[in-house]
Design an enzyme around this catalytic site. Structure first.
Site: not given
Length: 429
Positions: A325-327
């Protein structure tokens, strides 16, 4: 409204009550990772998100009841303005208060306002009959004379004024993006001192306790009164398939730290590792979970730990199940580019992420998409972007209003990756 001092007052109140020997359970309305970490630092127990877009009202009630069961007091920090939601007041702090039948204390920035505050407060108090406003804390009060004028407003409205906090430049918070130091002991000390001097804490606690029962006792009260009817159930992602499974989670202070506590609590057997310093053992892992954070601020350490990146790449290429997720998604990509150069990452996904100053652009909002008959819900908040062109998405992603957005969901082998921080899965598919 945003910037009125909710976080300042909430964190100070949590710290003060904890020092009085109370067990304080913190909560945060909405999909916020950073305020919850400030809460946890002063309460010494995890702060839990309450959100009626990413989960049903029944799930929110269950969370509140479960995590506050052994607490002496629960403090719920709101988000934005009281009635600001994803659609009008849907998903707002007011809706959370209504769902849980919690008393509301307004934190009001009183700068440049005197008796006109009466009209504003009267509107907040009477706007939604199901929202129980029990009092006010004024912030940024200019003088004792100003405080007397504000107290007169409350007296005329028969609305308790719990206190008037003076202007204090030392409590102005720097941009959250600049770092995640959650201790800040000097600031917390000053917060506690101000609250003890200027807020009637006992009166505040009394108003909160008056007429309030446990949240679970109010389930029936809200049925059929305009609440969203939800035929589907909402649970933290992957729980229905991974309860009791072995889950390995990337986690450290800043690069990979944006994860919901209730998601971790639902996994069962969890092992943590620090991608900057450690090499995980994934031989028996049923899932590798790479949550969000700020990996772009730690690229040197991530590059140095080449062995970790290779183990993760081999796991993904070998069919291992990965949620990024994301990072975490950025870490799986080919590289992160910043103003100093290009930094190789795991290389599982053949894309590059730019963290260059000229490319920084805020992308935020609720997100949902359907994959394999199940609806995933979460939120997006980031400044980095894909280096053009944008990757093709495995599914169409929508915002809370049902409008299509360009955020791609990447599905490679058994890897699910996106800028979306996942919270819930709805449906029986």
């Amino acid at each position: 409204m945003s910037g009125s001092g909710k976080t300042t007052v909430s964190r100070g109140l949590m710290a003060l009550l904890t020092r009085r020997g109370l067990r304080v359970q913190p909560f945060k309305c909405g999909p916020d990772y950073i305020d919850t970490k400030f809460h946890a630092a002063v309460c010494r127990r995890p702060s839990i998100n309450l959100d009626t877009f990413m989960a049903t009202a029944a799930h929110v009630r269950e969370l509140f009841g479960r995590y506050s069961a052994d607490a002496d007091v629960a403090v719920v920090e709101g988000m934005m303005g009281l009635y600001d939601g994803y659609y009008r007041d849907r998903g707002s702090s007011a809706e959370i208060a209504r769902v849980l039948d919690l008393p509301v204390v307004l934190v009001v920035d009183a700068r440049s306002a005197a008796y006109s505050m009466a009209a504003l407060l009267q509107g907040f108090v009477s706007f939604r009959p199901g929202v129980r406003v029990v009092g006010v804390i004024f912030n940024q009060v200019g003088s004792e004379r100003h405080a007397r004028m504000l107290r007169q407003v409350c007296a005329d409205l028969q609305l308790p004024c719990f206190g008037c906090l003076p202007k204090s430049a030392e409590l102005e918070q720097a941009s959250r993006y600049l770092g995640l130091d959650f201790s800040q002991s000097a600031e917390v000390e000053r917060l506690v001192q101000l609250l003890e001097e200027h807020v009637s804490i006992d009166e505040l606690l009394g108003a909160g306790a008056q007429g309030h029962e446990s949240a679970g006792a109010h389930v029936a009260r809200f049925e059929g009164h305009g609440e969203r009817k939800e035929a589907r159930v909402a649970t933290p992602p992957l729980h229905s398939r991974l309860q009791g499974a072995s889950v390995v989670v990337a986690h450290n202070g800043e690069a990979f730290s944006f994860v919901y506590q209730e998601v971790l609590d639902g996994f069962g057997a969890v092992r943590f590792f620090d991608p900057e310093r450690e090499v995980p053992s994934l031989a028996d892992a049923d899932l590798l979970y790479l949550p969000g954070g700020y990996p772009e601020k730690h690229v040197e350490a991530l590059v140095r730990n080449e062995a970790c990146r290779k183990v993760i790449a081999d796991f993904a290429e070998g069919g291992g199940r990965v949620v990024a997720e994301c990072g975490g998604m950025m870490y799986l990509c080919r590289s992160i580019v910043d103003d100093r150069g290009r930094w190789p990452m795991c290389g599982v996904l053949p894309y590059d992420i730019t963290a260059c100053q000229c490319d920084r652009r805020l992308s935020l909002g609720y997100r949902r998409f359907v994959m394999d008959g199940r609806e995933y819900r979460g939120h997006e908040f980031h400044y980095t972007q894909f280096v053009a062109p944008l990757p093709p998405s495995a599914v169409q992603v929508y915002n809370a209003r049902g409008e299509a957005v360009s955020t791609p969901v990447l599905h490679y082998k058994n890897v699910l990756a996106s800028y979306t921080h996942l919270y819930s899965v709805m449906g029986d598919g």
